[in-house]
Design an enzyme around this catalytic site. Structure first.
Site, PDB file in Angstrom:
ATOM      1  N   GLY A 187      42.071  45.952  45.894  1.00  0.00           N
ATOM      2  CA  GLY A 187      41.838  44.631  45.311  1.00  0.00           C
ATOM      3  C   GLY A 187      42.490  44.526  43.949  1.00  0.00           C
ATOM      4  O   GLY A 187      43.467  45.216  43.660  1.00  0.00           O
ATOM      5  N   SER A 188      41.913  43.693  43.115  1.00  0.00           N
ATOM      6  CA  SER A 188      42.549  43.394  41.824  1.00  0.00           C
ATOM      7  C   SER A 188      42.223  44.462  40.776  1.00  0.00           C
ATOM      8  O   SER A 188      41.181  45.116  40.852  1.00  0.00           O
ATOM      9  CB  SER A 188      42.060  42.035  41.334  1.00  0.00           C
ATOM     10  OG  SER A 188      40.654  42.065  41.205  1.00  0.00           O
ATOM     11  N   VAL A 191      38.630  43.957  39.197  1.00  0.00           N
ATOM     12  CA  VAL A 191      37.487  44.456  39.974  1.00  0.00           C
ATOM     13  C   VAL A 191      37.584  45.976  40.112  1.00  0.00           C
ATOM     14  O   VAL A 191      36.562  46.662  40.174  1.00  0.00           O
ATOM     15  CB  VAL A 191      37.394  43.741  41.349  1.00  0.00           C
ATOM     16  CG1 VAL A 191      36.204  44.256  42.143  1.00  0.00           C
ATOM     17  CG2 VAL A 191      37.257  42.223  41.147  1.00  0.00           C
ATOM     18  N   GLY A 192      38.800  46.510  40.106  1.00  0.00           N
ATOM     19  CA  GLY A 192      38.974  47.968  40.135  1.00  0.00           C
ATOM     20  C   GLY A 192      38.212  48.650  38.999  1.00  0.00           C
ATOM     21  O   GLY A 192      37.622  49.726  39.178  1.00  0.00           O
ATOM     22  N   GLU A 209      43.403  51.021  45.035  1.00  0.00           N
ATOM     23  CA  GLU A 209      44.682  50.421  45.438  1.00  0.00           C
ATOM     24  C   GLU A 209      44.707  49.027  44.834  1.00  0.00           C
ATOM     25  O   GLU A 209      44.085  48.103  45.358  1.00  0.00           O
ATOM     26  CB  GLU A 209      44.771  50.369  46.972  1.00  0.00           C
ATOM     27  CG  GLU A 209      44.760  51.741  47.642  1.00  0.00           C
ATOM     28  CD  GLU A 209      46.115  52.432  47.604  1.00  0.00           C
ATOM     29  OE1 GLU A 209      47.136  51.762  47.402  1.00  0.00           O
ATOM     30  OE2 GLU A 209      46.147  53.665  47.772  1.00  0.00           O
ATOM     31  N   CYS A 243      50.385  42.490  47.963  1.00  0.00           N
ATOM     32  CA  CYS A 243      50.279  43.247  46.709  1.00  0.00           C
ATOM     33  C   CYS A 243      51.637  43.752  46.230  1.00  0.00           C
ATOM     34  O   CYS A 243      51.870  43.856  45.040  1.00  0.00           O
ATOM     35  CB  CYS A 243      49.315  44.410  46.896  1.00  0.00           C
ATOM     36  SG  CYS A 243      49.752  45.483  48.265  1.00  0.00           S
TER      37      CYS A 243
HETATM   38  P1  NAD Z   1      39.405  41.181  44.542  1.00  0.00           P
HETATM   39  O1  NAD Z   1      39.449  42.309  43.592  1.00  0.00           O
HETATM   40  O2  NAD Z   1      38.968  39.850  44.035  1.00  0.00           O
HETATM   41  O3  NAD Z   1      38.412  41.504  45.761  1.00  0.00           O
HETATM   42  C1  NAD Z   1      38.514  42.692  46.531  1.00  0.00           C
HETATM   43  C2  NAD Z   1      37.152  43.057  47.085  1.00  0.00           C
HETATM   44  O4  NAD Z   1      36.264  43.297  46.000  1.00  0.00           O
HETATM   45  C3  NAD Z   1      36.508  41.989  47.960  1.00  0.00           C
HETATM   46  O5  NAD Z   1      35.902  42.621  49.072  1.00  0.00           O
HETATM   47  C4  NAD Z   1      35.474  41.370  47.051  1.00  0.00           C
HETATM   48  O6  NAD Z   1      34.332  40.900  47.749  1.00  0.00           O
HETATM   49  C5  NAD Z   1      35.082  42.505  46.130  1.00  0.00           C
HETATM   50  N1  NAD Z   1      34.694  42.051  44.792  1.00  0.00           N
HETATM   51  C6  NAD Z   1      35.154  40.955  44.138  1.00  0.00           C
HETATM   52  N2  NAD Z   1      34.573  40.862  42.922  1.00  0.00           N
HETATM   53  C7  NAD Z   1      33.742  41.935  42.802  1.00  0.00           C
HETATM   54  C8  NAD Z   1      32.864  42.404  41.781  1.00  0.00           C
HETATM   55  N3  NAD Z   1      32.750  41.754  40.637  1.00  0.00           N
HETATM   56  N4  NAD Z   1      32.181  43.528  42.010  1.00  0.00           N
HETATM   57  C9  NAD Z   1      32.318  44.201  43.160  1.00  0.00           C
HETATM   58  N5  NAD Z   1      33.125  43.806  44.178  1.00  0.00           N
HETATM   59  C10 NAD Z   1      33.823  42.695  44.002  1.00  0.00           C
HETATM   60  O7  NAD Z   1      40.847  41.109  45.185  1.00  0.00           O
HETATM   61  P2  NAD Z   1      41.401  40.069  46.242  1.00  0.00           P
HETATM   62  O8  NAD Z   1      41.519  38.721  45.579  1.00  0.00           O
HETATM   63  O9  NAD Z   1      40.645  40.155  47.516  1.00  0.00           O
HETATM   64  O10 NAD Z   1      42.859  40.666  46.507  1.00  0.00           O
HETATM   65  C11 NAD Z   1      43.933  40.409  45.667  1.00  0.00           C
HETATM   66  C12 NAD Z   1      44.260  41.568  44.761  1.00  0.00           C
HETATM   67  O11 NAD Z   1      44.307  42.763  45.493  1.00  0.00           O
HETATM   68  C13 NAD Z   1      45.623  41.441  44.112  1.00  0.00           C
HETATM   69  O12 NAD Z   1      45.584  41.918  42.786  1.00  0.00           O
HETATM   70  C14 NAD Z   1      46.491  42.358  44.967  1.00  0.00           C
HETATM   71  O13 NAD Z   1      47.660  42.816  44.329  1.00  0.00           O
HETATM   72  C15 NAD Z   1      45.535  43.452  45.269  1.00  0.00           C
HETATM   73  N6  NAD Z   1      45.908  44.168  46.472  1.00  0.00           N
HETATM   74  C16 NAD Z   1      46.307  45.468  46.375  1.00  0.00           C
HETATM   75  C17 NAD Z   1      46.704  46.150  47.513  1.00  0.00           C
HETATM   76  C18 NAD Z   1      47.157  47.583  47.465  1.00  0.00           C
HETATM   77  O14 NAD Z   1      47.264  48.198  48.524  1.00  0.00           O
HETATM   78  N7  NAD Z   1      47.435  48.156  46.306  1.00  0.00           N
HETATM   79  C19 NAD Z   1      46.676  45.515  48.741  1.00  0.00           C
HETATM   80  C20 NAD Z   1      46.251  44.199  48.801  1.00  0.00           C
HETATM   81  C21 NAD Z   1      45.856  43.535  47.664  1.00  0.00           C
END
Ligand code: NAD
Length: 463
Positions: A187-188, A191-192, A209, A243
């Site tokens: 994810g982002s 949130v990471g 990731e 991503c």
């Molecule tokens: P996100 O971080 O908003 O959400 C990812 C997951 O985290 C979801 O399941 C969501 O429910 C959960 N989440 C959201 N907020 C949270 C919180 N405060 N606490 C705990 N969990 C929470 O990301 P997204 O919008 O779903 O995806 C887009 C991002 O992911 C972009 O930055 C993209 O570059 C990245 N991404 C990376 C890869 C990779 O392999 N490196 C692949 C796909 C997407």
């Protein structure tokens, strides 16, 4: 099912898994996963059409294929990965025997994003199962149709290996509070950080990731048509919601007009004169992200950026045309945020060193792409920048190469996925040392003068 119930159910099976989840059982679990994915193929297609208007070819190539290919690769190599490996003794350890024994970390949590909502939920599950772990999967609430299919696919697996818990931030927060042994998050970067802080409470290991702005540098000797084709494909597949999509392009001023012309031609060839009517172009995931992208475009135009291509938007359909911007500036939001949509700033340059300095001044990207024929130029860029991966005259494809680790560095991630690196993410490589005829006893107390002389000799010989 609640997060706690899913965790308890898998955690309670850990002792049995340690005993029974060997090579053949893991292979059987992976085969069951592949069979379940195949059995749900029509539902997968329908769900991704609903969530993202994802074209069927893209679903096949970027959602189903990566997981099935990962399973196939794992089935072929798992025996080797699981092998207990002997290592040579160092001089000080003569008389001992040492081995490295991979063991499953235990019970894992997989948190997935919405942009490739099937492959980024089930790909890490392949790695978890290969390592002998069980996993709770929390798919993204933003792709609800696909999340439901992921649930049905996993429900068809043998019991005790995986559970799916659907929900949003609240559910993720509840899950992150539980003492999982490993957390695999995609994810982002924002949130990471939340995930890593939660993992710290239990000292759980993490694979992160993440994302960021992946730049493209076109060199003066690049084949512009090829660059334009690769960049258009990499950027506008899944409407830019990838991503590792090229985020923005640096092109020498002298080649900028020719590159823009080549890019327009490639966009027209891929998506036709009206991409909204094309069956090959996806939509923005939801109204919030549509408003974010529309805002980015308005902000850029308001500050003097030029729309060189596209720019059309239809809110009801969450459609944003493949859009190319020129005349953007460093202060604009489009040059600051990860774009994660079909907007491509094309930035002219004269001095490569300044481009490299600019990339190095920002967070480390997940991917960096170079288009050029000259080896010295390519080497210069590759050696002087830091990124999760580098693509040379290609975009996106390193994701599919299972003999390469996939992951970021710094702001773009921690750890790696795919193939043996995915197996290692969920494994502890346990050193096992066995004494046979070492001379350790000679150095044990009481410390006499003879032992002092021996210690000095050992230090001189080995230190
Ligand atoms: P996100 O971080 O908003 O959400 C990812 C997951 O985290 C979801 O399941 C969501 O429910 C959960 N989440 C959201 N907020 C949270 C919180 N405060 N606490 C705990 N969990 C929470 O990301 P997204 O919008 O779903 O995806 C887009 C991002 O992911 C972009 O930055 C993209 O570059 C990245 N991404 C990376 C890869 C990779 O392999 N490196 C692949 C796909 C997407």
């Amino acid at each position: 099912m609640s997060g706690q119930a899913a965790f308890d159910r898998l955690k309670s099976g850990e002792a049995a898994r340690k005993r029974d989840f060997g090579l053949e059982a893991r292979r059987a679990a992976l085969r069951a996963l592949a069979a379940s994915i195949r059995a749900h193929e029509a539902e997968i297609m329908a769900a991704l059409a609903q969530d993202l208007h994802k074209p069927a070819v893209e679903v096949r190539l970027t959602e189903i294929l990566p997981v099935l290919a990962e399973i196939r690769h794992t089935l072929r190599h798992l025996r080797g990965w699981m092998r207990v490996r002997g290592v040579w003794p160092t001089l000080a350890m003569l008389g001992t025997r040492a081995r490295l024994r991979p063991e499953p970390k235990g019970t894992a949590l997989i948190v997935a994003p919405w942009n490739y909502p099937l492959s980024l939920a089930l790909g890490p599950l392949v790695s978890a199962l290969s390592a002998g772990c069980a996993a709770v999967i929390k798919p993204s609430e933003m792709a609800p149709a696909t999340a439901a299919v992921v649930g049905r696919i996993v429900a068809d697996l043998p019991p005790g290996l995986a559970e799916v818990v659907e929900g949003g931030v609240e559910t993720a927060t509840e899950l992150l509070a539980l003492p999982f042994d490993h957390i695999f998050f995609t994810g982002s970067p924002e949130v990471g950080k939340v995930v890593m802080a939660a993992a710290a409470k239990h000292l759980a290991s993490v694979t992160l990731e993440l994302g960021g702005k992946s730049p493209v540098i076109i060199g003066p000797g690049a084949d512009l048509k090829r660059a334009a084709r690769m960049i258009a494909w990499g950027k506008f597949a899944n409407a830019g919601q990838t991503c590792i999509a090229p985020d923005h392009v640096f092109v020498p001023h002298a080649q900028q007009a020719a590159f823009l012309a080549a890019l327009r031609a490639q966009i027209a060839a891929m998506y036709g004169a009206d991409p909204q009517a094309s069956g090959s172009f996806a939509r923005i995931i939801n109204a919030r992200h549509f408003a974010r992208l529309a805002g980015l475009l308005r902000d850029a135009q308001g500050q003097g950026a030029t729309v060189a291509q596209g720019g059309e938007m239809r809110e009801g359909d969450r459609y944003m045309a493949p859009t190319v911007l020129t005349d953007t500036r460093a202060g604009m939001e489009v040059e600051r945020q990860e774009l994660f949509g079909p907007i491509l700033p094309v930035i002219g340059y004269d001095d490569l060193a300044a481009v490299i300095d600019r990339i190095n001044a920002g967070p480390k990207p997940l991917a960096l792409y170079v288009f050029e024929k000259d080896r010295a130029f390519i080497e210069n860029v590759t050696a002087q920048t830091s990124s999760g991966a580098v693509g040379i005259n290609v975009t996106l494809a390193h994701y599919l190469h299972l003999n390469l680790p996939f992951g970021g560095i710094g702001n773009s991630g921690l750890g790696a996925a795919h193939g043996i690196w995915g197996f290692r993410a969920f494994s502890h490589e346990k050193p096992v040392l066995e004494d046979r005829f070492s001379s350790l006893a000679l150095l044990m107390p009481p410390y006499s003068g003879a032992k002092d002389r021996l210690a000095r000799l050992v230090q001189r010989l080995l230190g």
